[in-house]
Scaffold this motif. Structure first.
Motif, PDB file in Angstrom:
ATOM      1  N   ARG A   1     -11.125   7.620  -7.384  1.00  9.42           N
ATOM      2  CA  ARG A   1     -10.628   8.382  -8.525  1.00  9.42           C
ATOM      3  C   ARG A   1     -10.998   9.863  -8.393  1.00  9.42           C
ATOM      4  N   THR A   2     -10.084  10.714  -8.803  1.00  5.07           N
ATOM      5  CA  THR A   2     -10.335  12.153  -8.802  1.00  5.07           C
ATOM      6  C   THR A   2     -10.379  12.673 -10.239  1.00  5.07           C
ATOM      7  N   ASP A   3     -11.118  13.776 -10.435  1.00  3.77           N
ATOM      8  CA  ASP A   3     -11.299  14.350 -11.764  1.00  3.77           C
ATOM      9  C   ASP A   3     -10.113  15.210 -12.171  1.00  3.77           C
ATOM     10  N   ALA A   4     -10.132  15.653 -13.411  1.00  7.43           N
ATOM     11  CA  ALA A   4      -9.109  16.549 -13.931  1.00  7.43           C
ATOM     12  C   ALA A   4      -9.030  17.801 -13.066  1.00  7.43           C
ATOM     13  N   GLY A   5      -7.812  18.170 -12.679  1.00 10.12           N
ATOM     14  CA  GLY A   5      -7.602  19.383 -11.913  1.00 10.12           C
ATOM     15  C   GLY A   5      -7.784  19.256 -10.422  1.00 10.12           C
ATOM     16  N   VAL A   6      -8.255  18.102  -9.931  1.00 10.91           N
ATOM     17  CA  VAL A   6      -8.482  17.895  -8.500  1.00 10.91           C
ATOM     18  C   VAL A   6      -7.198  17.342  -7.871  1.00 10.91           C
ATOM     19  N   HIS A   7      -6.897  17.799  -6.666  1.00 14.77           N
ATOM     20  CA  HIS A   7      -5.657  17.432  -5.995  1.00 14.77           C
ATOM     21  C   HIS A   7      -5.862  16.276  -5.012  1.00 14.77           C
TER      22      HIS A   7
ATOM     23  N   ALA B   1       0.850  -1.187   0.000  1.00 14.70           N
ATOM     24  CA  ALA B   1       0.000   0.000   0.000  1.00 14.70           C
ATOM     25  C   ALA B   1       0.886   1.238   0.000  1.00 14.70           C
ATOM     26  N   LEU B   2       0.451   2.260  -0.722  1.00 13.37           N
ATOM     27  CA  LEU B   2       1.179   3.520  -0.805  1.00 13.37           C
ATOM     28  C   LEU B   2       0.249   4.676  -0.474  1.00 13.37           C
ATOM     29  N   GLY B   3       0.802   5.742   0.098  1.00 12.54           N
ATOM     30  CA  GLY B   3       0.098   7.006   0.256  1.00 12.54           C
ATOM     31  C   GLY B   3       0.654   7.988  -0.759  1.00 12.54           C
ATOM     32  N   ILE B   4      -0.207   8.605  -1.542  1.00  7.62           N
ATOM     33  CA  ILE B   4       0.221   9.453  -2.662  1.00  7.62           C
ATOM     34  C   ILE B   4      -0.313  10.874  -2.495  1.00  7.62           C
ATOM     35  N   GLU B   5       0.561  11.849  -2.728  1.00  4.47           N
ATOM     36  CA  GLU B   5       0.177  13.260  -2.732  1.00  4.47           C
ATOM     37  C   GLU B   5       0.368  13.810  -4.137  1.00  4.47           C
ATOM     38  N   TYR B   6      -0.586  14.632  -4.616  1.00  8.65           N
ATOM     39  CA  TYR B   6      -0.405  15.180  -5.967  1.00  8.65           C
ATOM     40  C   TYR B   6      -1.132  16.491  -6.183  1.00  8.65           C
ATOM     41  N   ASP B   7      -0.547  17.293  -7.041  1.00 12.07           N
ATOM     42  CA  ASP B   7      -1.157  18.514  -7.561  1.00 12.07           C
ATOM     43  C   ASP B   7      -1.809  18.100  -8.877  1.00 12.07           C
ATOM     44  N   GLY B   8      -3.139  18.140  -8.910  1.00 12.07           N
ATOM     45  CA  GLY B   8      -3.847  17.630 -10.081  1.00 12.07           C
ATOM     46  C   GLY B   8      -4.009  18.606 -11.225  1.00 12.07           C
ATOM     47  N   THR B   9      -3.471  19.813 -11.094  1.00  7.66           N
ATOM     48  CA  THR B   9      -3.713  20.871 -12.075  1.00  7.66           C
ATOM     49  C   THR B   9      -3.406  20.448 -13.504  1.00  7.66           C
ATOM     50  N   ASP B  10      -2.278  19.815 -13.717  1.00  4.37           N
ATOM     51  CA  ASP B  10      -1.826  19.506 -15.075  1.00  4.37           C
ATOM     52  C   ASP B  10      -2.137  18.079 -15.514  1.00  4.37           C
TER      53      ASP B  10
ATOM     54  N   SER C   1      -5.164  15.010 -16.357  1.00  3.23           N
ATOM     55  CA  SER C   1      -6.547  14.803 -16.789  1.00  3.23           C
ATOM     56  C   SER C   1      -7.275  13.863 -15.836  1.00  3.23           C
ATOM     57  N   GLY C   2      -6.982  14.009 -14.563  1.00  2.00           N
ATOM     58  CA  GLY C   2      -7.606  13.181 -13.547  1.00  2.00           C
ATOM     59  C   GLY C   2      -6.706  12.047 -13.095  1.00  2.00           C
ATOM     60  N   TRP C   3      -7.247  11.219 -12.187  1.00  2.09           N
ATOM     61  CA  TRP C   3      -6.483  10.084 -11.663  1.00  2.09           C
ATOM     62  C   TRP C   3      -6.351   8.971 -12.696  1.00  2.09           C
ATOM     63  N   GLN C   4      -7.432   8.595 -13.335  1.00  3.87           N
ATOM     64  CA  GLN C   4      -7.492   7.364 -14.123  1.00  3.87           C
ATOM     65  C   GLN C   4      -6.550   7.372 -15.317  1.00  3.87           C
ATOM     66  N   ARG C   5      -5.888   6.256 -15.521  1.00  4.82           N
ATOM     67  CA  ARG C   5      -4.960   6.091 -16.634  1.00  4.82           C
ATOM     68  C   ARG C   5      -5.652   6.317 -17.970  1.00  4.82           C
TER      69      ARG C   5
ATOM     70  N   SER D   1      -2.109  11.403 -16.762  1.00  7.91           N
ATOM     71  CA  SER D   1      -2.929  11.077 -15.598  1.00  7.91           C
ATOM     72  C   SER D   1      -2.026  10.756 -14.425  1.00  7.91           C
ATOM     73  N   VAL D   2      -2.548  10.900 -13.214  1.00  9.43           N
ATOM     74  CA  VAL D   2      -1.765  10.596 -12.022  1.00  9.43           C
ATOM     75  C   VAL D   2      -1.470   9.100 -11.967  1.00  9.43           C
ATOM     76  N   GLN D   3      -2.460   8.283 -12.254  1.00 10.13           N
ATOM     77  CA  GLN D   3      -2.251   6.831 -12.249  1.00 10.13           C
ATOM     78  C   GLN D   3      -1.183   6.428 -13.253  1.00 10.13           C
ATOM     79  N   GLY D   4      -1.241   7.000 -14.453  1.00 12.70           N
ATOM     80  CA  GLY D   4      -0.253   6.664 -15.470  1.00 12.70           C
ATOM     81  C   GLY D   4       1.156   7.020 -15.044  1.00 12.70           C
ATOM     82  N   ALA D   5       1.324   8.203 -14.430  1.00 12.37           N
ATOM     83  CA  ALA D   5       2.642   8.622 -13.967  1.00 12.37           C
ATOM     84  C   ALA D   5       3.146   7.719 -12.848  1.00 12.37           C
TER      85      ALA D   5
END
Length: 255
Positions: A49-55, A4-13, A15-19, A25-29
Motif C-alpha cells: 500500500r502507498t500513502d496519499a500523494g505517493v505514485h 495478476a495486473l501491473g498498475i501505474e498511477y499518479d497518486g497526487t489526487d 488519498s492513498g492506495w487503500q480503498r 483511492s487508487v484501489q477504489g478506482a
C-alpha cells in the motif's frame, strides 16, 4: 482463475492506495473499473500500500474471478473505465498459489528531489524541491548504514501498525543527475513513512548541517523524535515489487 495486473498511477489526487468509503483511492478506482469489465464485483490485493500523494510505477495486484477475458481485454477494458491518473500496464493469469503481497521477495522505492534555486513547474507533481545545494555523495555514504536487517523505529511513523520495526534493506543508493538527486531503496518490506522519514534525515546531511555518521546514530538510537522530518509525498514513487522467476511475471517485477 487468478489474474495478476501491473498498475501505474499518479497518486497526487488520491488519498492513498487503500480503498476508502469517503475519499478517492487508487484501489477504489481500480476495483470499480475491473468490476465493470467483469460485470460483477472484483476485489484486489496489492503488493504494498502507498500513502496519499505517493505514485506507483508498477504496483502489482491479484484478484480471483470466474469471468473469462483474455489479457488484452482486461488491460484495455479496465483502462477504458479508469481515471486518466491510473493505467493497467499488463495482465496475465497466474498460479493459485501466487499472492501479490506474500509472494514478493522485496519492494523498491525511489525518491526524487529537484535540487536547484527555482521551483519545478513541469515536474512539480513528481518531485520534491530543495533549493539549497545537496551533496549526493555525502548522502550516499551516510545511507549505507541502512543496509542489512535493523530496527527502523527511528524512521517509523507514530501511526504505523506493523507488529515490529525490523526490516532488511537490500540496497540503497543516492545519486545526482544534473539538477535531480534520486534516492533508491530496496527492502524486504517497509514501515509506514519509512522512506520519507529516511529522506527527511538525509537532507540535513546533504546540506552539510549534519555529519554522515548522524544517520547511524539515529538508527541505533531508535528515537523518531530526534530524526529528521517526514519528507513530502510528491517525490516518492513505488517502483514495484520483485518476485522469483518461477512465477513467470514480466521482467520489470522479476528478481
Amino acid at each position: 482463475m487468478r489474474i495478476a495486473l501491473g498498475i501505474e498511477y499518479d497518486g497526487t489526487d488520491f488519498s492513498g492506495w487503500q480503498r476508502l468509503s469517503h475519499r478517492p483511492s487508487v484501489q477504489g478506482a481500480l476495483e470499480k473499473a475491473l468490476s465493470s469489465v467483469a460485470a460483477q464485483p472484483v476485489e484486489v490485493t496489492c503488493a504494498g500500500r502507498t500513502d496519499a500523494g505517493v505514485h506507483g510505477r508498477c504496483q502489482v495486484v491479484h484478484f480471483d474471478t470466474e469471468v473469462q477475458r483474455d489479457p488484452r481485454g482486461w488491460v484495455l477494458g479496465t483502462c477504458a473505465n479508469l481515471p486518466t491518473a491510473v493505467a493497467v500496464l499488463w495482465a496475465m493469469p497466474v498460479a493459485d498459489a501466487f499472492h501479490a503481497r506474500f509472494s514478493a521477495r522485496s519492494r523498491r522505492y525511489c525518491y526524487r528531489i529537484l535540487n536547484r534555486p527555482v521551483r519545478a513547474a513541469l515536474d512539480a507533481r513528481y518531485v520534491t524541491w530543495e533549493r539549497q545545494p545537496l551533496d549526493a555523495e555525502r548522502m550516499h555514504e551516510a545511507a549505507q548504514v541502512l543496509r542489512g536487517e535493523h530496527d527502523f523505529t527511528a524512521f517509523r511513523a507514530i501511526a504505523c501498525q506493523a507488529a515490529h520495526a525490523r526490516r532488511e534493506v537490500l540496497a540503497v543508493s543516492v545519486r545526482r543527475e544534473d539538477e535531480q538527486v534520486s534516492i533508491e531503496i530496496e527492502a524486504n518490506a517497509f514501515l509506514h513513512h519509512m522512506v520519507r522519514n529516511i529522506v527527511g534525515s538525509l537532507l540535513p546531511i546533504g546540506r552539510g548541517e549534519r555529519e554522515p555518521g548522524w544517520l547511524a546514530q539515529l538508527l541505533a538510537g531508535r528515537n523518531r523524535e530526534v530524526a529528521g522530518p517526514t519528507a513530502p509525498a510528491s517525490g516518492l514513487t513505488f517502483i514495484g515489487p520483485r518476485y522469483e522467476p518461477h512465477w513467470g511475471l514480466p521482467a520489470a517485477v522479476t528478481a
